[in-house]
Design an enzyme around this catalytic site. Structure first.
Site, PDB file in Angstrom:
ATOM      1  N   SER A   1       0.826  -1.200   0.000  1.00 47.45           N
ATOM      2  CA  SER A   1       0.000   0.000   0.000  1.00 47.45           C
ATOM      3  C   SER A   1       0.865   1.256   0.000  1.00 47.45           C
ATOM      4  O   SER A   1       1.773   1.396   0.808  1.00 47.45           O
ATOM      5  CB  SER A   1      -0.910  -0.007   1.240  1.00 47.45           C
ATOM      6  OG  SER A   1      -1.717   1.139   1.264  1.00 47.45           O
ATOM      7  N   GLY A   2       0.578   2.164  -0.946  1.00 49.87           N
ATOM      8  CA  GLY A   2       1.339   3.409  -1.052  1.00 49.87           C
ATOM      9  C   GLY A   2       2.494   3.345  -2.018  1.00 49.87           C
ATOM     10  O   GLY A   2       3.216   4.324  -2.177  1.00 49.87           O
TER      11      GLY A   2
ATOM     12  N   THR B   1      -2.136   1.893  -7.912  1.00 50.97           N
ATOM     13  CA  THR B   1      -3.327   2.496  -8.520  1.00 50.97           C
ATOM     14  C   THR B   1      -2.931   3.539  -9.562  1.00 50.97           C
ATOM     15  O   THR B   1      -3.528   3.614 -10.651  1.00 50.97           O
ATOM     16  CB  THR B   1      -4.202   3.145  -7.426  1.00 50.97           C
ATOM     17  OG1 THR B   1      -4.570   2.152  -6.472  1.00 50.97           O
ATOM     18  CG2 THR B   1      -5.449   3.761  -8.029  1.00 50.97           C
TER      19      THR B   1
ATOM     20  N   ASN C   1      -0.999   5.349   2.983  1.00 49.14           N
ATOM     21  CA  ASN C   1      -1.370   5.911   1.685  1.00 49.14           C
ATOM     22  C   ASN C   1      -2.684   6.659   1.829  1.00 49.14           C
ATOM     23  O   ASN C   1      -3.626   6.154   2.433  1.00 49.14           O
ATOM     24  CB  ASN C   1      -1.522   4.756   0.673  1.00 49.14           C
ATOM     25  CG  ASN C   1      -1.822   5.253  -0.727  1.00 49.14           C
ATOM     26  OD1 ASN C   1      -1.813   6.448  -0.983  1.00 49.14           O
ATOM     27  ND2 ASN C   1      -2.080   4.325  -1.626  1.00 49.14           N
TER      28      ASN C   1
ATOM     29  N   SER D   1      -5.502   4.616  -0.679  1.00 50.49           N
ATOM     30  CA  SER D   1      -5.156   3.194  -0.714  1.00 50.49           C
ATOM     31  C   SER D   1      -6.339   2.376  -1.218  1.00 50.49           C
ATOM     32  O   SER D   1      -7.469   2.523  -0.738  1.00 50.49           O
ATOM     33  CB  SER D   1      -4.765   2.725   0.691  1.00 50.49           C
ATOM     34  OG  SER D   1      -4.508   1.339   0.688  1.00 50.49           O
ATOM     35  N   SER D   2      -6.093   1.501  -2.209  1.00 46.09           N
ATOM     36  CA  SER D   2      -7.137   0.597  -2.693  1.00 46.09           C
ATOM     37  C   SER D   2      -7.377  -0.475  -1.647  1.00 46.09           C
ATOM     38  O   SER D   2      -6.459  -1.221  -1.298  1.00 46.09           O
ATOM     39  CB  SER D   2      -6.712  -0.052  -4.016  1.00 46.09           C
ATOM     40  OG  SER D   2      -6.549   0.917  -5.018  1.00 46.09           O
TER      41      SER D   2
ATOM     42  N   GLY E   1      -0.799  -5.366  -1.871  1.00 41.83           N
ATOM     43  CA  GLY E   1       0.534  -5.874  -1.587  1.00 41.83           C
ATOM     44  C   GLY E   1       0.565  -6.624  -0.267  1.00 41.83           C
ATOM     45  O   GLY E   1      -0.390  -6.634   0.517  1.00 41.83           O
TER      46      GLY E   1
ATOM     47  N   GLU F   1       0.986  -7.347   3.423  1.00 39.43           N
ATOM     48  CA  GLU F   1       0.737  -6.419   4.536  1.00 39.43           C
ATOM     49  C   GLU F   1       1.118  -7.061   5.856  1.00 39.43           C
ATOM     50  O   GLU F   1       0.786  -8.228   6.127  1.00 39.43           O
ATOM     51  CB  GLU F   1      -0.741  -5.996   4.586  1.00 39.43           C
ATOM     52  CG  GLU F   1      -1.148  -5.128   3.418  1.00 39.43           C
ATOM     53  CD  GLU F   1      -2.555  -4.569   3.562  1.00 39.43           C
ATOM     54  OE1 GLU F   1      -2.897  -3.654   2.785  1.00 39.43           O
ATOM     55  OE2 GLU F   1      -3.296  -5.035   4.452  1.00 39.43           O
TER      56      GLU F   1
END
Length: 987
Positions: free
Chosen positions: A106-107, A111, A156, A159-160, A375, A377
């Site tokens: 994330s980040g 995206t 992020n 973040s998705s 990703g 985590e």
């Protein structure tokens, strides 16, 4: 790779395959060196590594897109456009399906990477009105999915919180004609709970902050996120980097573009509002500890459901009879309902987007898939959702290694090169630990969730310990050694993933559903397939996710793979910071080193023979400039000439394989040096060619100029000779007829005789007029001329001695300035006052000059003053400027002369004007008015034509058009054009 070879000495290595050492330290050093110069993209073969710079870079404009269109993958510096374009071009050429896997934590920029690829295809693919509509829907699906599926996290701001796989469908011409989206594992727990410093999904804040007042009133909402329990748990409802009001407008516009009508849009926002109201439902307890709803005002806003029925559903469990909930159970039921509603709504929204982008043409299409997946985590507390996310990454890593190894092995086998086994971690053992039937963690979780009896989270953990007690990648507090046990809680278990150890908390792994009826059309559609009375064993969320992941794996295995690995440069989201420890961790769990080793597999470079020969043939005299034989033989001759040792390269069926980068670098350096030499030789040849061409052009030009000049000179010489012949003939003819009367044949000769005599006479004039002995004998032709000259002299003498007799009758008593002019003597001519130019004298004398005087002539249009010379001859008056005759006035056409009675010096010649093209009356100013008019009267015999006028003189500018000269007195003399268009003379 050719581009990487050329640019390797500038900033690092553009392709990690060309590193001399395939070590982690060398990898990170090269990545850092490029990142410091804002070069965020680097290749590992065809895999693209992207480092998030946390700042805007000017590398995504339309000009950059055009640069990378249709260009060889390795020809230009690494870029996401290069990968997108080569996937597209390969699809068109081979007519097969491809997918681009975008991964990273994330980040890291996943995206944004998927957005850049979509934008690239939207701009560069062929365009029609229909296709533009499809592209608009593809592009505008992003803001909608981000609003409902993205949130601010600690890592992020956008973040998705779901996985997305999008197929872009192309026809045989390469036009984008449709799309389809699959979504995976929406983080529904975020709807009801957020960690400190995080937010709920964007759409909640967009609706509350950006929604119109009428809409908020209709939904029972207030314009303040602090009023809602589900929006305040992270204590950061307002974020400086997010503009919820602007995003709200973008989402509303995007919903229209993807064909969601106003009714469904209102239903959609009604669901979002209902979730917020549901979060504000509060419970009390009675004396027995059962949950009560004392204030049910929030329930009336919940999806049009009967408030009493909903109250029962939230506070009672129905088995055969109603069993009351405790407060904890009621809150759990409330949150479960909110999550279920939001999750189903998100799925409905994805389905509607798919309907709007659906391709109606049944003919075969090729696709490029974009997989934007969460990703790996690792948090302080890792829940069930982190378990699913990490399992997904574990599965994709397995797929990644399989596809990479398979592609490499197939190439080596096709080229008949011996495959050297590559050591890498095979994570199949971890995937089996999670997904194996009857023995995997997911199977055990299903059994615990669905078995009858008193099942708890701890009984689930006990079952795991019984089934997997000896597994090398699984450990719990009970199974751990003494040192490890200190780092584990009793309700935790730890998995040793390929990317590292992760500890998961089992509390809350089991789930249940609460469903209710609604008047909202979207909710009814979402839950229409759910049968609350069904006795069929339902699938758990984990099983559903495992099934969807297996289907995704099958989809990807059927396509050609392209990879983008996104890395975070630092945790603080600051530009220019490169956290080596963080990057090292990501490089490890993304498997980049394994991919580099597989890609190298002993050989750093492989190219087809014709490509290799075309590039390096200048290095060998036998292959330069053309190799006439088979390319493989030419390459063999070339490498032998370069001194390659047998272990440094292998010859495949269609390609050459070079083992070490240093061998390739030496070849490239020799090529660069050779290029300069070749360039010098080419420049010399070209300069010589240009110089010869220029010399040839100059020589031809000089020849043409000489030819033209000689022709001009010859024509001039011929004209001069013809003129000379004509003059000589005329002179001879004049000489022969000199005694005859004056005619055309002898006029010029007689003029020459007169002029010659006068020139000689000028130097030998007699002392007195009465001296007749010293006169040169004149020719016969001058007898008449001398008589005229004598008469003229006598006339001038008479006029000089009797000047006033000629004009006294004309001006005496009529013009005010006449008395002052009586004492001024007349002059024969005033030509010396304006010129001494011999040419002018010749011109003037040639018309038998009688008198000359300077005047000021006034234009007929505008009365602008012009200095001129007025010449009087025997037949006409001439207005002259610098020896150029401007106007001739014949005395026969002079019908009158007008002057005023004042002291001015204005003279008007009235001229007969019958043709409109002829000039009209002549207006002049003469300082010697009386002398000039007297001379004119004598020469032209115009004594009766002079009129002295009082007040105004009418003048004719041209035939049919009149004006006037007005006279008056004033303090100072002046002449100017008056407002009435007349010439005003002030004295």
């Amino acid at each position: 790779m050719e581009g990487a070879l050329t640019a390797r000495d500038r900033v690092g290595i553009q392709d990690f395959v060309l590193l001399d050492e395939t070590t982690e330290a060398a990898f990170l050093s090269n990545l850092k060196k490029r990142f410091s110069k804002d070069l965020i993209y680097t290749y590992i073969g065809t895999l693209l590594v992207s480092v998030n710079p946390y700042k805007e870079l000017d590398i995504y404009n339309k000009k950059q897109m055009e640069v990378y269109m249709g260009v060889n993958f390795f020809e230009l510096p690494p870029h996401i456009y290069a990968l997108a374009d080569n996937a597209y071009q390969t699809m068109l050429t081979e007519y097969n399906n491809h997918f681009i896997l975008i991964s990273g934590e994330s980040g890291a920029g996943k995206t944004e990477a998927s957005k850049k690829i979509l934008q690239y295809y939207a701009v560069t693919c062929p365009s029609t009105t229909l296709l533009n509509t499809v592209r608009d829907k593809m592009l505008m699906s992003n803001p909608v999915l981000e609003a409902f599926g993205n949130a601010k996290t600690l890592k992020n701001d956008n973040s998705s919180r779901f996985g997305k796989y999008m197929d872009i469908q192309f026809d045989s011409q390469g036009d984008a004609v449709g799309g389809h989206i699959l979504n995976y594992l929406l983080e529904k727990s975020r709807v009801v709970h957020q960690n400190h410093g995080e937010r709920n999904f964007h759409i909640f804040y967009q609706l509350v902050e950006g929604g119109e007042d009428d809409l908020l009133h209709e939904l029972g909402l207030e314009k303040d996120a602090q009023h809602y329990n589900y929006l305040t748990q992270g204590e950061c409802a307002i974020v400086s980097s997010i503009n919820d009001r602007n995003d709200w407008k973008t989402v509303k516009n995007a919903l229209q573009i993807i064909n969601i009508d106003e009714i469904n849009t209102n239903h959609l926002f009604g669901i979002v509002a209902s979730v917020l109201h549901l979060g504000n439902v509060q419970f009390d307890s009675d004396s027995k500890g059962h949950a009560l709803l004392n204030n049910n005002t929030e329930l009336r806003w919940l999806l049009g459901v009967d408030a009493q029925s909903l109250q029962e559903g939230l506070t009672y469990r129905k088995i055969e009879v109603l069993s009351p909930f405790t407060i904890d159970h009621a809150i759990y039921a409330r949150d479960a309902l909110a999550k279920a509603i939001y999750g189903q709504t998100f799925t409905w929204l994805v389905n509607r987007i798919n309907e709007s982008m659906e391709n109606k043409d049944p003919s075969r299409k090729t696709v490029i898939g974009l997989l934007d997946i969460y990703g790996f985590e690792v948090f302080y507390v890792n829940s069930f959702e982190q378990f699913c996310i990490n399992y997904c990454n574990e599965k994709l890593q397995q797929l990644f290694i399989q596809l990479t190894l398979k592609a490499e092995q197939e190439e080596y086998e096709a080229e008949d090169i011996e495959w050297e086994p590559v050591q890498f971690f095979n994570n199949k053992i971890i995937c089996d630990l999670v997904e194996e039937r009857h023995r995997g963690i997911i199977s055990i979780l299903d059994e615990e969730c669905l078995r009858p009896g008193d099942a708890t989270d701890l009984t689930f953990l006990e079952r795991l310990e019984d089934k997997m007690g000896n597994h090398p990648h699984f450990v719990t507090h009970k199974l751990a050694d003494k040192m490890t046990r200190k780092t584990l809680e009793r309700g935790d278990f730890r998995l040793l993933h390929y990317a590292g150890e992760v500890t998961y908390c089992v509390v809350g792994k089991r789930n249940q559903n609460l469903i209710c009826q609604s008047k909202n059309a979207i909710v009814r559609e979402c839950f229409a397939t759910v049968d609350p009375d069904s006795r069929r064993r339902p699938e758990t969320v984990a099983t559903q996710f495992k099934s969807s992941l297996l289907k995704l794996t099958e989809i990807l295995m059927a396509k050609e793979a392209w990879y983008i690995r996104c890395l975070k440069s630092n945790e603080s989201k600051q530009p220019g910071q490169f956290d080596e420890a963080l990057i090292r961790h990501q490089v490890k769990y993304l498997g980049l080193m394994e991919h580099l080793r597989v890609r190298r597999a002993g050989f750093a470079y492989r190219r087809k023979y014709d490509v290799f020969l075309k590039r390096y043939k200048p290095l060998c005299p036998a292959t330069w400039p053309h190799w006439r034989g088979v390319p493989a033989d030419g390459v063999e001759v070339l490498v032998q000439h370069l001194g390659y040792l047998p272990y440094e390269y292998k010859m495949g069926r269609t390609k050459i394989f070079i083992r070490h980068p240093r061998t390739l670098y030496a070849t490239e350096d020799a090529y660069e040096k050779c290029k300069h030499e070749l360039a010098t030789r080419l420049q010399a040849k070209y300069k010589g060619y240009r110089a010869k061409g220029e010399f040839r052009k100059q020589k031809e030009a000089a020849t043409k100029i000489e030819t033209c000049w000689r022709g001009v000179q010859a024509r001039k010489e011929r004209e001069k000779r013809a003129w000379a012949v004509k003059v000589i003939k005329k002179f001879i003819k004049g000489y022969m007829t000199r005694g005859q009367a004056k005619c055309t044949d002898n006029s010029e000769y007689l003029a020459f005789v007169r002029q010659n005599y006068l020139n000689r006479l000028k130097n030998t004039l007699p002392k007195t007029v009465l001296d007749k002995t010293t006169w040169q004998s004149p020719p016969a032709v001058l007898t008449e001329f001398l008589l005229c000259l004598f008469c003229l002299v006598r006339h001038q003498n008479y006029c000089a001695s009797h000047p006033r007799e000629k004009h006294s009758s004309i001006f005496k008593g009529k013009k005010e300035s006449y008395p002052q002019s009586v004492a001024q003597p007349f002059v024969d001519t005033r030509i010396k006052e304006i010129t001494s130019n011999q040419t002018q004298l010749t011109v003037l004398y040639s018309v038998f000059l009688q008198y000359s005087i300077p005047v000021i002539k006034y234009d007929r249009k505008g009365f602008k003053p012009r200095p001129r010379q007025l010449i009087l001859t025997q037949t006409a008056a001439y207005v002259i400027e610098e020896a150029k005759i401007k106007q001739r006035v014949l005395y026969t056409s002079l019908k009158g002369i007008s002057v005023s009675n004042l002291t001015d010096s204005i003279i008007v010649f009235h001229i007969t004007c019958e043709d409109p093209k002829q000039k009209g009356d002549l207006v002049m100013q003469c300082d010697h008015l009386f002398e000039f008019l007297t001379k004119l009267c004598v020469i032209a015999n115009k004594q009766n034509a002079v009129k002295v006028v009082q007040g105004s003189i009418k003048i004719e500018i041209q035939a049919g058009k009149e004006s006037a000269v007005d006279f008056t007195t004033g303090q100072e003399p002046m002449v100017y054009k008056a407002k009435n268009g007349h010439l005003m003379v002030v004295r």
